[in-house]
Each structure stands twice: as structure tokens, then as C-alpha cells.
Design a protein around this motif. Structure first.
Motif, PDB file in Angstrom:
ATOM      1  N   ALA A 217      47.415  36.039  47.839  1.00 37.42           N
ATOM      2  CA  ALA A 217      46.959  36.103  49.243  1.00 37.42           C
ATOM      3  C   ALA A 217      45.573  36.721  49.320  1.00 37.42           C
ATOM      4  CB  ALA A 217      47.949  36.911  50.081  1.00 37.42           C
ATOM      5  N   TYR A 218      45.322  37.769  48.521  1.00 39.01           N
ATOM      6  CA  TYR A 218      44.012  38.403  48.509  1.00 39.01           C
ATOM      7  C   TYR A 218      42.949  37.416  48.022  1.00 39.01           C
ATOM      8  CZ  TYR A 218      46.265  43.005  49.031  1.00 39.01           C
ATOM      9  OH  TYR A 218      46.988  44.083  49.489  1.00 39.01           O
TER      10      TYR A 218
ATOM     11  N   VAL B 174      42.204  34.770  50.800  1.00 41.14           N
ATOM     12  CA  VAL B 174      41.404  35.341  51.899  1.00 41.14           C
ATOM     13  C   VAL B 174      39.978  35.615  51.427  1.00 41.14           C
ATOM     14  CG1 VAL B 174      41.125  37.347  53.400  1.00 41.14           C
ATOM     15  CG2 VAL B 174      43.388  36.308  53.111  1.00 41.14           C
ATOM     16  N   LEU B 175      39.848  36.126  50.212  1.00 44.11           N
ATOM     17  CA  LEU B 175      38.524  36.444  49.669  1.00 44.11           C
ATOM     18  C   LEU B 175      37.646  35.193  49.612  1.00 44.11           C
ATOM     19  CD1 LEU B 175      36.714  38.590  48.289  1.00 44.11           C
ATOM     20  CD2 LEU B 175      37.728  37.887  46.117  1.00 44.11           C
ATOM     21  N   CYS B 176      38.198  34.107  49.113  1.00 40.54           N
ATOM     22  CA  CYS B 176      37.424  32.861  49.025  1.00 40.54           C
ATOM     23  C   CYS B 176      37.064  32.328  50.397  1.00 40.54           C
ATOM     24  CB  CYS B 176      38.205  31.815  48.225  1.00 40.54           C
ATOM     25  SG  CYS B 176      38.414  32.220  46.474  1.00 40.54           S
ATOM     26  N   GLU B 177      37.961  32.482  51.356  1.00 38.58           N
ATOM     27  CA  GLU B 177      37.691  32.001  52.723  1.00 38.58           C
ATOM     28  C   GLU B 177      36.594  32.830  53.380  1.00 38.58           C
ATOM     29  OE1 GLU B 177      41.435  32.234  54.662  1.00 38.58           O
ATOM     30  OE2 GLU B 177      42.198  30.341  53.812  1.00 38.58           O
TER      31      GLU B 177
ATOM     32  N   LEU C  53      48.023  28.809  41.125  1.00 33.88           N
ATOM     33  CA  LEU C  53      47.819  27.834  42.192  1.00 33.88           C
ATOM     34  C   LEU C  53      47.793  26.429  41.601  1.00 33.88           C
ATOM     35  CD1 LEU C  53      45.079  29.647  44.312  1.00 33.88           C
ATOM     36  CD2 LEU C  53      47.494  29.330  44.900  1.00 33.88           C
ATOM     37  N   PRO C  54      48.225  25.423  42.367  1.00 33.94           N
ATOM     38  CA  PRO C  54      48.191  24.042  41.858  1.00 33.94           C
ATOM     39  C   PRO C  54      46.772  23.522  41.779  1.00 33.94           C
ATOM     40  CG  PRO C  54      48.855  24.060  44.163  1.00 33.94           C
ATOM     41  CD  PRO C  54      48.786  25.499  43.726  1.00 33.94           C
TER      42      PRO C  54
ATOM     43  N   THR D 206      40.744  41.671  42.450  1.00 38.55           N
ATOM     44  CA  THR D 206      41.860  40.842  42.901  1.00 38.55           C
ATOM     45  C   THR D 206      42.592  40.209  41.729  1.00 38.55           C
ATOM     46  OG1 THR D 206      40.687  40.360  44.968  1.00 38.55           O
ATOM     47  CG2 THR D 206      42.490  38.882  44.374  1.00 38.55           C
ATOM     48  N   ILE D 207      41.862  39.801  40.720  1.00 35.78           N
ATOM     49  CA  ILE D 207      42.495  39.229  39.525  1.00 35.78           C
ATOM     50  C   ILE D 207      43.384  40.259  38.855  1.00 35.78           C
ATOM     51  CG2 ILE D 207      42.005  38.453  37.176  1.00 35.78           C
ATOM     52  CD1 ILE D 207      39.649  36.874  38.317  1.00 35.78           C
ATOM     53  N   GLU D 208      42.945  41.507  38.824  1.00 34.68           N
ATOM     54  CA  GLU D 208      43.774  42.559  38.239  1.00 34.68           C
ATOM     55  C   GLU D 208      45.048  42.768  39.053  1.00 34.68           C
ATOM     56  OE1 GLU D 208      43.524  44.209  35.371  1.00 34.68           O
ATOM     57  OE2 GLU D 208      41.846  42.850  34.950  1.00 34.68           O
TER      58      GLU D 208
END
Length: 324
Positions: free
Chosen positions: A240-241, A244-247, A273-274, A233-235
């Protein structure tokens, strides 16, 4: 000039003979005399070679105090001459560190000054190559906490993974096999070392005998799948990915409360992200964690371990991780 060179060669031969014959005090004083003479003439290259040879020779003969003195003088010359780090100098510094015994009082001072000297605009936490070599020495000494500290500041994710595999097999619970890796990956990412984070993940999952049996990815352990997807996902850079991944992996991420703090920082670094509002006073818990990760001590107090290597704070005898 030729006559002067022959004179220096004779002095060096005499110095080595003094050490070989056990006249250590005499040799030490002669090294110091030459140090002052060369420095006054600004012959920095010559004095660096002299001090390295002298320190190595004395330390090999277990003259720790005298050897440490010359090793510190070598750092003094590097600092005063504003010499930029090279592979040769970094290797020499690391070699002298490996020759200094645990109980030598000057050892920590030597490490602190060496890392500080190696800092620069590109490597504000110290040169990665120096950290790598220091980590290798500390790992050989089974000082896993300090070795891990320096591996995180190196670019050697593979070496860090090899050490973590050994450490988990020796001192970790079977249920912690994924925790040892997760913390390392997240911390590498907080230091913006994506390549090292990927290397530690790939090496650990390929070499740990309890994971290779799973033939992943995907893996049987949720946290390993989370890390695998996180690196992808970082790549991609798609926020949004990431969200969702963290959730989706919240149940697994709750195994260690520090994971949320690290992921907040990763969200800031890689997805713009803030920063979340502080919930635990100035800086919050993560402020303290990040401060320790980015600075603090230099990871060599000669302790066997410096906190847990990845287990939860209450499930393992090594207590909570001290990042500094």
C-alpha cells in the motif's frame, strides 16, 4: 623434481631477459611452447602463473598483440580446467585488462570471455568483484558508459555514485542532478541489488556538491525524496505504501518514461504485484529495457559514452540510455 624446477626457473629467467632485451617475438614463442607443454601435462597452476607473468611483461613493454595472445590463453586454461573464480585470479584478469590498450582488437574479446568464465549459479551476470574492477579501469579511462554498465553488475554502489557525481559535474546539466541518481537506483533495484541501491543513493547525496547544500533528507528535489522513501518502503514490504508513493510522485516520475517501466518491475520483485499488460508488442518497452539490463553486450566498445547517464532522452547530448 628439484632438477626440473631449476630447469624451469632458468627458462623463465631467459624469457624475462629476452623481453628486457627487446627480443619479443622469441619470448612470445617460448611462452607458447611452455603453454602447450604444461597443458599436455595438466599443470594448470604452473601454466596460469606463466601466462599471467608473460602477458603482464609483454603488455608493460607495449607488445599488445603478443600480450593479448597470452592473456587469452590464460582464459583458455581457466575455461578448460573449469577453475572457479578466486580473488587472485579475478585481480589478475582485471590487471591484464587494464594493460590492454583501447585500440587492441582482442580487448573486447578478452572482456567477454573473462566475464563469461566468471559466471556461475550465484553470479549469473558475471562475478561482481570482476565487474567492479573492470568498472574502475573504464572509469579511469573516462569511458563512463561502459564503467556504469559494469558498476551496475557489481556490488559497489558507492563507487558507482562517485563516478556519477564526477560525470554529472563534467557533462550534465544542473537540472539533471537528480536524474543521474534516479536511474541508477531503479536499475540496481531491478537487478535485486538493494544494498548497492542504498549505497549509491547515500553516497551520491552526501558527496554531490549541489545536493549536500540541501542537508536532506528531506530534500528540495522531489525525485530524491521519492528514492529515499522508496528504499524505506522496500524494507517495510508494504504494498500500500509503494502504491501511494508512486501515485503521489507521478508528476516527477513523468520526467523520464522509463521510470514507470522500472517501477513496474520493482513492484513485481519486492511487493509481488502482477506484471502489467504489454502495451507495445511482445515484451513491451520494458521487456527490451530489462533484457538489456540483464544481458546483452558487455559494456566495452571503447566508446566514450553509451547513452545518457540519467538525463531525459531529449534534454542531453548523450541521447537515450542503452542498457546493453
Amino acid at each position: 623434481m628439484a632438477q626440473g624446477s631449476r630447469g624451469i626457473a632458468r627458462v623463465l629467467d631467459k624469457l624475462k631477459s629476452s623481453v628486457e632485451e627487446g627480443r619479443y617475438y622469441e619470448a612470445h614463442q617460448m611462452y607458447r611452447t611452455l603453454y602447450f607443454r604444461y597443458c599436455s601435462q595438466q599443470k594448470y597452476s604452473e601454466v596460469l602463473d606463466l601466462l599471467y607473468d608473460g602477458a603482464s611483461l609483454l603488455l608493460i613493454h607495449d607488445q599488445q598483440t603478443s600480450g593479448a595472445d597470452l592473456a587469452l590463453l590464460m582464459l583458455d586454461v581457466l575455461e578448460k580446467s573449469k577453475t572457479e573464480p578466486t580473488e587472485e585470479q579475478i585481480t589478475q584478469i582485471a590487471n591484464l585488462f587494464s594493460l590492454l590498450n583501447h585500440g587492441t582488437p582482442e580487448r573486447h574479446q578478452y572482456l567477454v570471455r573473462a566475464v563469461k568464465w566468471s559466471c556461475g549459479e550465484t553470479h549469473k551476470l558475471g562475478h561482481p568483484r570482476l565487474h567492479q574492477l573492470l568498472a574502475q579501469t573504464l572509469w579511469k579511462e573516462k569511458n563512463y558508459g561502459s564503467a556504469r554498465y559494469h558498476y551496475l553488475r557489481s556490488e559497489d554502489g558507492g563507487g558507482c555514485a562517485d563516478m556519477l557525481v564526477e560525470l554529472h559535474l563534467l557533462r550534465g546539466y544542473p537540472s539533471e542532478v537528480d536524474l543521474f541518481l534516479t536511474q541508477a537506483v531503479l536499475q540496481y533495484l531491478c537487478l535485486q541489488k538493494k544494498v548497492a541501491a542504498s549505497e549509491v543513493f547515500e553516497t551520491y547525496t552526501k558527496k554531490h556538491p549541489n545536493i549536500t547544500k540541501q542537508r536532506g533528507p528531506p530534500f528540495l528535489l522531489p525525485l530524491l525524496n521519492f528514492l529515499w522513501l522508496l528504499l524505506s518502503t522496500i524494507e517495510s514490504g508494504k504494498v500500500a505504501y509503494f502504491t501511494v508513493l508512486c501515485e503521489q510522485y507521478q508528476p516527477s516520475l513523468k520526467r523520464d518514461p522509463t521510470y514507470r517501466e522500472y517501477l513496474d518491475r520493482i513492484g513485481q520483485l519486492f511487493f509481488n504485484l502482477p506484471a502489467p499488460r504489454p502495451q507495445h508488442g511482445p515484451g513491451g518497452i520494458f521487456g527490451n529495457l530489462l533484457q538489456g539490463l540483464l544481458g546483452g553486450g558487455l559494456g566495452d566498445d571503447d566508446s566514450e559514452d553509451e547513452g545518457t547517464m540519467g538525463g531525459s532522452s531529449s534534454s542531453h547530448p548523450m541521447a537515450a540510455e542503452e542498457l546493453d
